[in-house]
Motif scaffolding. Sequence first.
Motif, mmCIF file in Angstrom:
data_model
loop_
_atom_site.group_PDB
_atom_site.id
_atom_site.type_symbol
_atom_site.label_atom_id
_atom_site.label_comp_id
_atom_site.label_asym_id
_atom_site.label_seq_id
_atom_site.Cartn_x
_atom_site.Cartn_y
_atom_site.Cartn_z
ATOM 1 N N PHE A 193 -49.306 -3.666 -28.743
ATOM 2 C CA PHE A 193 -49.520 -4.114 -27.364
ATOM 3 C C PHE A 193 -50.116 -5.518 -27.339
ATOM 4 C CE2 PHE A 193 -52.927 -4.619 -24.184
ATOM 5 C CZ PHE A 193 -52.164 -4.678 -23.033
ATOM 6 N N PHE A 194 -51.135 -5.736 -28.161
ATOM 7 C CA PHE A 194 -51.820 -7.033 -28.261
ATOM 8 C C PHE A 194 -50.817 -8.128 -28.634
ATOM 9 C CE2 PHE A 194 -53.921 -10.268 -30.749
ATOM 10 C CZ PHE A 194 -55.140 -10.494 -30.119
ATOM 11 N N THR A 195 -50.015 -7.862 -29.661
ATOM 12 C CA THR A 195 -49.055 -8.858 -30.153
ATOM 13 C C THR A 195 -47.974 -9.151 -29.127
ATOM 14 O OG1 THR A 195 -49.432 -8.077 -32.422
ATOM 15 C CG2 THR A 195 -47.466 -9.407 -32.027
ATOM 16 N N VAL A 196 -47.395 -8.094 -28.543
ATOM 17 C CA VAL A 196 -46.327 -8.268 -27.551
ATOM 18 C C VAL A 196 -46.850 -9.018 -26.326
ATOM 19 C CG1 VAL A 196 -44.784 -7.066 -25.952
ATOM 20 C CG2 VAL A 196 -44.988 -6.279 -28.310
ATOM 21 N N LEU A 197 -48.043 -8.640 -25.858
ATOM 22 C CA LEU A 197 -48.628 -9.304 -24.686
ATOM 23 C C LEU A 197 -48.874 -10.784 -24.958
ATOM 24 C CD1 LEU A 197 -49.936 -9.094 -21.850
ATOM 25 C CD2 LEU A 197 -52.102 -8.585 -23.003
ATOM 26 N N LEU A 198 -49.491 -11.074 -26.100
ATOM 27 C CA LEU A 198 -49.831 -12.464 -26.427
ATOM 28 C C LEU A 198 -48.580 -13.318 -26.599
ATOM 29 C CD1 LEU A 198 -52.004 -14.572 -27.136
ATOM 30 C CD2 LEU A 198 -51.843 -13.798 -29.515
ATOM 31 N N PHE A 199 -47.633 -12.826 -27.400
ATOM 32 C CA PHE A 199 -46.440 -13.619 -27.683
ATOM 33 C C PHE A 199 -45.536 -13.729 -26.454
ATOM 34 C CE2 PHE A 199 -47.912 -13.304 -31.911
ATOM 35 C CZ PHE A 199 -47.242 -14.233 -32.678
ATOM 36 N N SER A 200 -45.468 -12.679 -25.643
ATOM 37 C CA SER A 200 -44.642 -12.727 -24.429
ATOM 38 C C SER A 200 -45.193 -13.753 -23.443
ATOM 39 C CB SER A 200 -44.577 -11.353 -23.756
ATOM 40 O OG SER A 200 -43.962 -10.416 -24.598
ATOM 41 N N CYS A 201 -46.515 -13.693 -23.222
ATOM 42 C CA CYS A 201 -47.151 -14.655 -22.320
ATOM 43 C C CYS A 201 -47.005 -16.074 -22.854
ATOM 44 C CB CYS A 201 -48.624 -14.317 -22.129
ATOM 45 S SG CYS A 201 -48.923 -12.805 -21.195
ATOM 46 N N SER A 202 -47.232 -16.224 -24.154
ATOM 47 C CA SER A 202 -47.165 -17.539 -24.782
ATOM 48 C C SER A 202 -45.758 -18.121 -24.710
ATOM 49 C CB SER A 202 -47.623 -17.437 -26.239
ATOM 50 O OG SER A 202 -47.466 -18.659 -26.906
ATOM 51 N N MET A 203 -44.783 -17.384 -25.223
ATOM 52 C CA MET A 203 -43.408 -17.879 -25.260
ATOM 53 C C MET A 203 -42.831 -18.023 -23.860
ATOM 54 S SD MET A 203 -42.075 -15.638 -28.530
ATOM 55 C CE MET A 203 -40.409 -16.294 -28.497
ATOM 56 N N GLY A 204 -43.157 -17.070 -22.979
ATOM 57 C CA GLY A 204 -42.655 -17.138 -21.611
ATOM 58 C C GLY A 204 -43.186 -18.356 -20.875
ATOM 59 N N SER A 205 -44.486 -18.594 -20.993
ATOM 60 C CA SER A 205 -45.098 -19.734 -20.300
ATOM 61 C C SER A 205 -44.569 -21.061 -20.828
ATOM 62 C CB SER A 205 -46.624 -19.691 -20.468
ATOM 63 O OG SER A 205 -47.152 -18.507 -19.933
ATOM 64 N N ILE A 206 -44.477 -21.176 -22.153
ATOM 65 C CA ILE A 206 -43.961 -22.413 -22.758
ATOM 66 C C ILE A 206 -42.509 -22.635 -22.341
ATOM 67 C CG2 ILE A 206 -43.385 -23.562 -24.935
ATOM 68 C CD1 ILE A 206 -46.367 -23.476 -24.457
ATOM 69 N N ALA A 207 -41.701 -21.565 -22.366
ATOM 70 C CA ALA A 207 -40.285 -21.679 -22.001
ATOM 71 C C ALA A 207 -40.115 -22.114 -20.547
ATOM 72 C CB ALA A 207 -39.567 -20.348 -22.237
ATOM 73 N N VAL A 208 -40.886 -21.506 -19.646
ATOM 74 C CA VAL A 208 -40.769 -21.832 -18.215
ATOM 75 C C VAL A 208 -41.190 -23.278 -17.949
ATOM 76 C CG1 VAL A 208 -41.742 -21.359 -15.930
ATOM 77 C CG2 VAL A 208 -41.011 -19.471 -17.381
ATOM 78 N N THR A 209 -42.339 -23.696 -18.507
ATOM 79 C CA THR A 209 -42.817 -25.053 -18.245
ATOM 80 C C THR A 209 -41.854 -26.097 -18.813
ATOM 81 O OG1 THR A 209 -44.227 -24.863 -20.222
ATOM 82 C CG2 THR A 209 -45.261 -24.472 -18.099
ATOM 83 N N TYR A 210 -41.339 -25.869 -20.010
ATOM 84 C CA TYR A 210 -40.436 -26.857 -20.597
ATOM 85 C C TYR A 210 -39.060 -26.848 -19.937
ATOM 86 C CZ TYR A 210 -43.617 -28.492 -24.146
ATOM 87 O OH TYR A 210 -44.677 -29.107 -24.771
ATOM 88 N N PHE A 211 -38.634 -25.681 -19.467
ATOM 89 C CA PHE A 211 -37.364 -25.624 -18.731
ATOM 90 C C PHE A 211 -37.478 -26.416 -17.428
ATOM 91 C CE2 PHE A 211 -34.692 -23.672 -15.455
ATOM 92 C CZ PHE A 211 -33.438 -23.787 -16.045
ATOM 93 N N ARG A 212 -38.604 -26.278 -16.746
ATOM 94 C CA ARG A 212 -38.797 -26.998 -15.488
ATOM 95 C C ARG A 212 -38.934 -28.503 -15.729
ATOM 96 N NH1 ARG A 212 -42.297 -24.055 -10.966
ATOM 97 N NH2 ARG A 212 -41.040 -25.584 -9.814
ATOM 98 N N ILE A 213 -39.606 -28.882 -16.825
ATOM 99 C CA ILE A 213 -39.703 -30.301 -17.170
ATOM 100 C C ILE A 213 -38.314 -30.866 -17.452
ATOM 101 C CG2 ILE A 213 -40.490 -31.926 -18.948
ATOM 102 C CD1 ILE A 213 -43.048 -30.225 -19.178
ATOM 103 N N ALA A 214 -37.517 -30.124 -18.229
ATOM 104 C CA ALA A 214 -36.157 -30.561 -18.553
ATOM 105 C C ALA A 214 -35.303 -30.666 -17.290
ATOM 106 C CB ALA A 214 -35.518 -29.598 -19.548
ATOM 107 N N ALA A 215 -35.461 -29.701 -16.376
ATOM 108 C CA ALA A 215 -34.682 -29.705 -15.134
ATOM 109 C C ALA A 215 -35.035 -30.921 -14.274
ATOM 110 C CB ALA A 215 -34.942 -28.410 -14.360
ATOM 111 N N ILE A 216 -36.337 -31.222 -14.168
ATOM 112 C CA ILE A 216 -36.766 -32.382 -13.382
ATOM 113 C C ILE A 216 -36.214 -33.673 -13.979
ATOM 114 C CG2 ILE A 216 -38.781 -33.784 -12.782
ATOM 115 C CD1 ILE A 216 -38.551 -31.404 -10.995
#
Length: 310
Positions: A199-222
């Motif tokens: 649970f700890f690993t999935v939560l941490l990596f999901s939040c981490s990878m998801g947040s990084i992916a969303v922010t960089y996707f939005r930067i790339a889109a802009i």
Amino acid sequence: MDSMTPRAIVSIIQGFDISPEFIYPLFFFLLLVYFTLLCSNIGLLVLIITEKSLHQPMYVLFCNLTINDLMGNTVLLPQLMAHIISTERLITYNQCVIQAFYSHTFGTASHLILIIMAIDRYVAICHPLRYNSIMTTKAVVVLSATAWAVSLVLVSVLIGLTVRLSRCRSLIQNAYCDNASLFKLSCENVLINNVYGLFFTVLLFSCSMGSIAVTYFRIAAICWIRKNKELNNKALQTCASHLVLYLIMISSGFLTIILHRFKNYPDLRKIAYIFFHVVPSNLNPIIYGIQSRSLRNKIIQVLQRKVTST
């Protein structure tokens, strides 16, 4: 081993199987790595604290990253070096628990701090006119405190579930202490530890990878929508290094977790874990120091003053 044995009982760390002729070269190599890490990170931290012009939200994040890197590697490297040249690789259970706690806190905080830094870069690139009103010093301090608090709570539960177990073994099958190595000392049912660890690993990596992916996707889109050369250059300059360091950290972290399930590659797992600690921590002050114009100029001014004074 008797389960009622005191907590201070001495355990044996397996360490690395190193040929005698490579012991001291490896020791001095790690010593050089640690010395470089200390000098660069402490130097960066002192510079940010002493220079009032650097008392800005972005540099508060740099301080968080620097403190975390110093803590994580100071817990790992000195003891690892001592065990490399020692004939007896001994450690008390309490020392092992402390090392595991700080090591996991280092890993968790690294992910959360890099998430905040990604958000900071997104606001700076996509909303430059609103940056000063959004990423205030107060906002960054609150985000940083939240990251540390979440790390401490998650890791405290992780280690607490392991400490409650009795122990029937004394060999730590690793070159360092982490949670998995600790609960492998027990002959009890560790299902709860495995479930929470997953649970700890999935939560941490999901939040981490998801947040990084969303922010960089939005930067790339802009950048794609605006087609502004200056904006694209700024995004590439500020985000590329952050993304490379994040990929190094997450790939070595994944490798460490996966290899705990495969007993045929113990040395590869140990190397991946040390890689996770050492490489980003040495690169962070160099890359961010060069990338930030204000920080780079201050470093050059300090070096010029030293050269002039001599």
